[in-house]
Design a protein around this motif. Structure first.
Motif, PDB file in Angstrom:
ATOM      1  N   HIS A  81      34.469 -18.794   8.035  1.00  0.00           N
ATOM      2  CA  HIS A  81      34.803 -17.549   8.144  1.00  0.00           C
ATOM      3  C   HIS A  81      36.888 -16.793   9.105  1.00  0.00           C
ATOM      4  N   ARG A  82      37.051 -16.261   8.225  1.00  0.00           N
ATOM      5  CA  ARG A  82      37.842 -15.672   9.369  1.00  0.00           C
ATOM      6  C   ARG A  82      37.419 -14.900  10.073  1.00  0.00           C
ATOM      7  N   ARG A 142      29.229 -20.732   7.746  1.00  0.00           N
ATOM      8  CA  ARG A 142      31.132 -20.749   7.148  1.00  0.00           C
ATOM      9  C   ARG A 142      31.233 -20.235   8.812  1.00  0.00           C
ATOM     10  N   SER A 143      30.383 -20.163   9.860  1.00  0.00           N
ATOM     11  CA  SER A 143      30.404 -19.146  10.875  1.00  0.00           C
ATOM     12  C   SER A 143      31.157 -20.028  12.151  1.00  0.00           C
ATOM     13  N   PHE A 144      30.979 -21.126  11.616  1.00  0.00           N
ATOM     14  CA  PHE A 144      31.570 -22.612  12.339  1.00  0.00           C
ATOM     15  C   PHE A 144      33.211 -22.708  12.848  1.00  0.00           C
ATOM     16  N   ARG A 151      32.144 -14.474  14.661  1.00  0.00           N
ATOM     17  CA  ARG A 151      31.725 -14.826  13.305  1.00  0.00           C
ATOM     18  C   ARG A 151      31.087 -13.529  12.681  1.00  0.00           C
ATOM     19  N   ARG A 152      29.648 -14.670  13.146  1.00  0.00           N
ATOM     20  CA  ARG A 152      29.001 -13.647  13.315  1.00  0.00           C
ATOM     21  C   ARG A 152      27.501 -14.371  14.666  1.00  0.00           C
TER      22      ARG A 152
END
Length: 270
Positions: A81-82, A142-144, A151-152
């Motif tokens: 994610h962005r 997708r928080s990588f 991201r979270r």
């Protein structure tokens, strides 16, 4: 004016993808380079692999395990994610970039003469790093991040054991590669990446602390990089059905790939 312009560019989707691609391309270059080099060795001495003994098979598995590890590192940035927050300082970004470039670079180093025991440990380290890294990513999703970014907050799975399990398993993967190199340069690179990973994690935590209020409580409860109990991963797999299912899928895929190569290689060169 120029500062505002750069800030807008930095928040754009184009900039986000432009920052992903160099790491992806560099990792794939190192991976393809080593695969081609190995293929050349097989082509020069096909009889060695056509009638491979235990030492050759273990050495081959060690090399394949490092391919799995580097391939995992190569695809990670493509699915993130962005960020909702990031470090604006140059040093944390530069250190993170150097850190992710070291494992693929280790693949390019000249290997030491084959050693059965070192290769056995390298297989165990490389396969474990790939399996545990993939399991960790199934929770991180997708928080990588590569740079220190937020991201979270993920607190389940391996993240319930240590705050930075992916960094721990990356170090394990580097150990697996360097066991096949066994040189002073390799020792220096390992010391460098350990220091950089610790600094990278600290900078990342500073960003998380600013962006996510729940992070402070999580940090007080969960160790930084080393589990309090070495058996905690087995406890997680025993008590968490989701972790158990995901690890079964990852392990069957990894060992299936290794078995496929071991079976197919003699046929390809025979």
């Amino acid at each position: 004016m120029s500062g505002n312009l750069f800030s807008r560019i930095e928040q754009s989707r184009f900039y986000d993808w432009a920052m992903r691609l160099p790491i992806v391309l560099y990792s794939f270059y190192a991976l393809v380079h080593d695969v081609v080099s190995f293929s050349g060795q097989v082509a020069q001495e096909p009889a060695v692999w056509a009638h491979a003994d235990a030492g050759v098979i273990i050495a081959t598995l060690a090399r394949i395990s490092q391919w799995m590890f580097v391939a995992l590192l190569a695809v990670l940035p493509l699915f993130r994610h962005r960020p909702i927050a990031k470090s604006t300082a140059l040093l944390p970004r530069l250190a993170a970039l150097v850190t992710v470039c070291i494992p693929p670079f280790c693949v390019l180093l000249d290997r030491a003469p084959p050693n059965l025991w070192c290769n056995l440990v390298a297989v165990a380290a490389g396969v474990s790093a790939s399996i545990l890294g993939a399991l960790t990513l199934s929770f991180l999703g997708r928080s990588f991040s590569v740079m220190p970014e937020a991201r979270r907050l993920v607190t389940t799975g391996p993240y319930s054991i240590v705050r930075h399990p992916l960094y721990l398993f990356e170090l394990l993967g580097v150990v697996g590669i360097l066991l096949q190199v066994r040189s002073l340069a390799g020792v220096g690179l390992l010391a460098l990446i350990v220091g950089l990973q610790i600094a990278r994690a600290r900078w990342e935590e500073a960003v998380l602390d600013r962006a996510i209020p729940e992070f402070a409580a999580y940090r007080r409860q969960v160790p930084f990089l080393i589990p309090r109990d070495p058996r905690s991963l087995f406890t997680l797999l025993r008590e968490d059905p989701m972790a158990r299912r995901r690890s079964a899928v990852v392990m069957s895929s990894a060992f299936g790939l290794l078995a496929l190569v071991v079976i197919a290689l003699p046929r390809l060169v025979g």
